[in-house]
Motif scaffolding. Structure first.
Motif, mmCIF file in Angstrom:
data_model
loop_
_atom_site.group_PDB
_atom_site.id
_atom_site.type_symbol
_atom_site.label_atom_id
_atom_site.label_comp_id
_atom_site.label_asym_id
_atom_site.label_seq_id
_atom_site.Cartn_x
_atom_site.Cartn_y
_atom_site.Cartn_z
ATOM 1 N N ILE A 166 0.836 -1.189 0.000
ATOM 2 C CA ILE A 166 0.000 0.000 0.000
ATOM 3 C C ILE A 166 0.878 1.248 0.000
ATOM 4 C CG2 ILE A 166 -1.838 1.218 1.231
ATOM 5 C CD1 ILE A 166 -2.608 -1.547 0.207
ATOM 6 N N LEU A 167 0.499 2.244 -0.782
ATOM 7 C CA LEU A 167 1.205 3.517 -0.783
ATOM 8 C C LEU A 167 0.692 4.379 0.363
ATOM 9 C CD1 LEU A 167 3.192 5.324 -2.360
ATOM 10 C CD2 LEU A 167 1.227 6.276 -3.529
ATOM 11 N N TYR A 168 1.581 4.803 1.221
ATOM 12 C CA TYR A 168 1.207 5.606 2.375
ATOM 13 C C TYR A 168 1.809 6.990 2.219
ATOM 14 C CZ TYR A 168 1.099 7.098 7.269
ATOM 15 O OH TYR A 168 0.898 7.773 8.426
ATOM 16 N N CYS A 169 0.989 8.014 2.180
ATOM 17 C CA CYS A 169 1.466 9.359 1.861
ATOM 18 C C CYS A 169 1.212 10.376 2.971
ATOM 19 C CB CYS A 169 0.808 9.855 0.565
ATOM 20 S SG CYS A 169 1.056 8.776 -0.826
ATOM 21 N N GLY A 170 0.913 9.924 4.148
ATOM 22 C CA GLY A 170 0.667 10.862 5.228
ATOM 23 C C GLY A 170 -0.520 11.756 4.952
ATOM 24 N N ASP A 171 -0.428 13.014 5.345
ATOM 25 C CA ASP A 171 -1.550 13.941 5.169
ATOM 26 C C ASP A 171 -1.787 14.251 3.697
ATOM 27 O OD1 ASP A 171 -0.587 15.742 8.139
ATOM 28 O OD2 ASP A 171 -1.975 14.064 7.882
ATOM 29 N N SER A 225 -5.425 5.789 9.148
ATOM 30 C CA SER A 225 -6.519 6.662 8.704
ATOM 31 C C SER A 225 -6.094 7.617 7.606
ATOM 32 C CB SER A 225 -7.068 7.455 9.896
ATOM 33 O OG SER A 225 -6.043 8.254 10.469
ATOM 34 N N ASP A 226 -4.772 7.869 7.485
ATOM 35 C CA ASP A 226 -4.314 8.786 6.454
ATOM 36 C C ASP A 226 -3.584 8.050 5.325
ATOM 37 O OD1 ASP A 226 -2.200 8.060 8.001
ATOM 38 O OD2 ASP A 226 -1.409 10.090 8.322
ATOM 39 N N SER A 227 -3.859 6.757 5.190
ATOM 40 C CA SER A 227 -3.262 6.002 4.098
ATOM 41 C C SER A 227 -4.037 6.248 2.816
ATOM 42 C CB SER A 227 -3.253 4.505 4.422
ATOM 43 O OG SER A 227 -4.577 4.007 4.507
ATOM 44 N N LEU A 228 -3.407 5.987 1.688
ATOM 45 C CA LEU A 228 -4.049 6.209 0.401
ATOM 46 C C LEU A 228 -5.356 5.434 0.245
ATOM 47 C CD1 LEU A 228 -4.035 7.344 -2.507
ATOM 48 C CD2 LEU A 228 -2.675 5.343 -3.165
ATOM 49 N N PRO A 229 -5.398 4.132 0.549
ATOM 50 C CA PRO A 229 -6.667 3.404 0.364
ATOM 51 C C PRO A 229 -7.799 3.989 1.193
ATOM 52 C CG PRO A 229 -4.854 1.866 0.673
ATOM 53 C CD PRO A 229 -4.317 3.217 0.994
ATOM 54 N N THR A 230 -7.509 4.346 2.437
ATOM 55 C CA THR A 230 -8.547 4.891 3.306
ATOM 56 C C THR A 230 -9.062 6.226 2.779
ATOM 57 O OG1 THR A 230 -7.566 3.799 5.232
ATOM 58 C CG2 THR A 230 -9.095 5.607 5.656
ATOM 59 N N LYS A 231 -8.153 7.087 2.361
ATOM 60 C CA LYS A 231 -8.562 8.400 1.852
ATOM 61 C C LYS A 231 -9.379 8.272 0.568
ATOM 62 C CE LYS A 231 -6.720 11.128 4.939
ATOM 63 N NZ LYS A 231 -7.585 11.967 5.803
ATOM 64 N N LEU A 232 -8.969 7.357 -0.314
ATOM 65 C CA LEU A 232 -9.728 7.155 -1.549
ATOM 66 C C LEU A 232 -11.124 6.624 -1.257
ATOM 67 C CD1 LEU A 232 -6.953 5.576 -3.809
ATOM 68 C CD2 LEU A 232 -8.063 7.787 -4.167
ATOM 69 N N LEU A 233 -11.217 5.715 -0.312
ATOM 70 C CA LEU A 233 -12.531 5.189 0.062
ATOM 71 C C LEU A 233 -13.403 6.290 0.637
ATOM 72 C CD1 LEU A 233 -14.524 2.866 0.433
ATOM 73 C CD2 LEU A 233 -13.414 2.357 2.624
ATOM 74 N N VAL A 274 -11.573 -1.482 1.751
ATOM 75 C CA VAL A 274 -12.868 -1.833 2.329
ATOM 76 C C VAL A 274 -12.740 -2.892 3.413
ATOM 77 C CG1 VAL A 274 -15.150 -2.791 1.823
ATOM 78 C CG2 VAL A 274 -14.087 -1.195 0.222
ATOM 79 N N PHE A 275 -11.841 -3.853 3.227
ATOM 80 C CA PHE A 275 -11.788 -4.997 4.136
ATOM 81 C C PHE A 275 -10.531 -5.025 5.006
ATOM 82 C CE2 PHE A 275 -14.597 -6.183 0.679
ATOM 83 C CZ PHE A 275 -15.672 -6.731 1.353
ATOM 84 N N GLY A 276 -9.634 -4.045 4.840
ATOM 85 C CA GLY A 276 -8.463 -3.969 5.702
ATOM 86 C C GLY A 276 -8.841 -3.423 7.071
ATOM 87 N N ASP A 277 -8.567 -4.201 8.116
ATOM 88 C CA ASP A 277 -8.995 -3.813 9.466
ATOM 89 C C ASP A 277 -8.117 -2.742 10.096
ATOM 90 O OD1 ASP A 277 -11.331 -5.127 9.901
ATOM 91 O OD2 ASP A 277 -10.479 -6.791 11.047
ATOM 92 N N ASN A 278 -6.854 -2.695 9.721
ATOM 93 C CA ASN A 278 -5.928 -1.846 10.475
ATOM 94 C C ASN A 278 -5.146 -0.879 9.596
ATOM 95 O OD1 ASN A 278 -4.629 -4.033 9.306
ATOM 96 N ND2 ASN A 278 -2.956 -4.016 10.796
#
Length: 420
Positions: free
Chosen positions: A6-11, A130-138, A123-127
């Motif tokens: 997963i790409l993690y880009c902070g804020d 909150s500022d990761s790319l997948p979460t922000k896109l969702l 959608v299904f990743g539990d952990n």
């Protein structure tokens, strides 16, 4: 635990370079799927093959790459519990892939929604942070649908019939829908390109329903009777797929059926596992997009008490053959003989239609399903084009499709070719 990169880009959830990234390429492609490339399927949605998914699942950790910091690794836990809310979140993501940025070339987020694995992680990743790319896109996808507040507060999504049944598929013309249907129908074999899998066929010329049912074993006859009795628990609505309009099954209500169907099917075939779950979700998204791009007619099943869509059969008729192209149903319908009823209804209507000589249930995903079809009189035929005549036009209801530019010219050319 599922190894996903997963790409993690902070804020700042997208680096500035994203704006100049080529269409269809992921800046994090090497990190996200280092084992194999992502082939493109319908509508630009990207999905791995089963082999690459298995390679992906074999990894032990998830690499999240920060913008300013060095690489850091966490283990992303995929929760395989399937709920309506999770399916709605997934559908919100898929709608963004359909939309493809709404034609906005400056939308630097659009192509990220074309990645199925990223959707599953979001959608299904539990952990996930909150500022990761997948979460922000969702969250961006859910905001478009008015579902973000409920998601953030971890509240159950309130049922909204208008939202759940809105048709959001692409507006596709008749000719394009016909072209999209040919591959699944097995046109490669009847056109002499290559051999496809055997098709399960039932000849219905000069036939009646009793002629079909009487030779079946007692248990099979009882199953069809049970399917007939179960019909009191659901209603069936015929919905033509019209050229020049979104498909009548391009809604969340139908997407839910496809997802539940594929997860249930692959779990039975391969056992309950994260591997099977992820493959089933990827397969469901691909199949949903595929069926909504094709021609034909939908037989829609709804529960009598709730009026909720519980399944649908997608049928296509061409030449003198009617094809049971696709069938999907939710867990409730699977316990109430809906598939058996759909076959019974398809055979009955084919017998009543003077244009049809053969009912084709197509190839099967397993030997067990081929055997099941055979128990109801459908013989698996290797040289099936010699029996099922697909050589004529696609068959439609009157005024099912809008006239398209060039129709008259194409008909004239086809007649000239036939004469030659």
């Amino acid at each position: 635990r599922l190894g996903l990169f997963i790409l993690y880009c902070g804020d700042d959830i997208l680096p500035a370079a994203a704006a100049t990234a080529p269409q269809g390429q992921h800046l994090f492609a090497d990190a996200f799927l280092s084992s194999s490339p992502l082939p493109i399927i319908n509508n630009g949605i990207r999905s791995s093959t089963c082999n690459s998914l298995q390679q992906l699942l074999s990894k032990s950790s998830t690499a999240l790459f920060a913008v300013d910091e060095g690489p850091q690794e966490i283990a992303v836990t995929i929760n395989t519990t399937l709920t309506d809310d999770k399916i709605k979140n997934l559908f919100a993501w898929v709608k963004c892939a359909f939309d493809d940025g709404g034609g906005d070339k400056d939308d630097v987020y659009a192509y990220y929604y074309n990645n199925i694995e990223l959707a599953i992680a979001a959608v299904f990743g539990d952990n996930l942070p909150s500022d990761s790319l997948p979460t922000k896109l969702l969250e961006m996808a859910l905001k478009k649908e008015g579902l973000l507040e409920q998601y953030q507060q971890k509240e159950a999504i309130v049922e909204d019939e208008e939202w759940e049944e809105a048709c959001v598929g692409d507006v596709i013309g008749r000719r394009d829908r016909e072209q999209a249907s040919l591959g699944a129908m097995g046109a490669a074999q009847w056109s002499g390109q290559w051999m496809t899998r055997p098709h399960s066929l039932l000849l219905v010329q000069n036939y009646n329903v009793d002629d079909w049912i009487k030779p079946l074993k007692r248990k099979r006859r009882e199953t069809l009777k049970r399917a007939g009795r179960e019909a009191q628990n659901f209603t069936i609505i015929t919905k033509p797929i019209r050229g020049g309009h979104p498909a009548p099954h391009s809604s969340y209500a139908h997407f839910r059926c496809v997802v539940q169907h594929e997860v249930r099917l692959l779990s039975k075939m391969y056992g309950a596992s994260t591997n099977a779950f992820v493959n089933a979700l990827a397969e469901a998204i691909s199949r949903y997009i595929g069926t909504t791009r094709m021609a034909g007619v939908i037989q829609e099943y709804r529960d009598v008490s709730t009026n909720k869509v519980i399944g649908f059969a997608h049928e296509v008729s061409k030449g003198r053959t009617t094809r049971g192209q696709w069938f999907y149903c939710d867990d409730y319908a699977a316990k109430h003989y809906v598939w058996f009823h759909s076959v019974l209804d398809l055979v009955r209507r084919a017998i009543e239609d003077d244009r049809i000589d053969v009912v084709d249930l197509g190839p099967s995903g397993s030997d067990a399903f081929t055997d099941l079809k055979a128990q109801y009189g459908f013989e698996a035929v290797v040289d099936w084009p010699a029996v099922a005549d697909y050589s004529g036009d696609f068959l439609y209801e009157e005024d099912q499709n809008e006239d398209e530019l060039g129709d008259d010219m194409i008909r004239m050319i086809e007649k000239l070719v036939e004469r030659q």
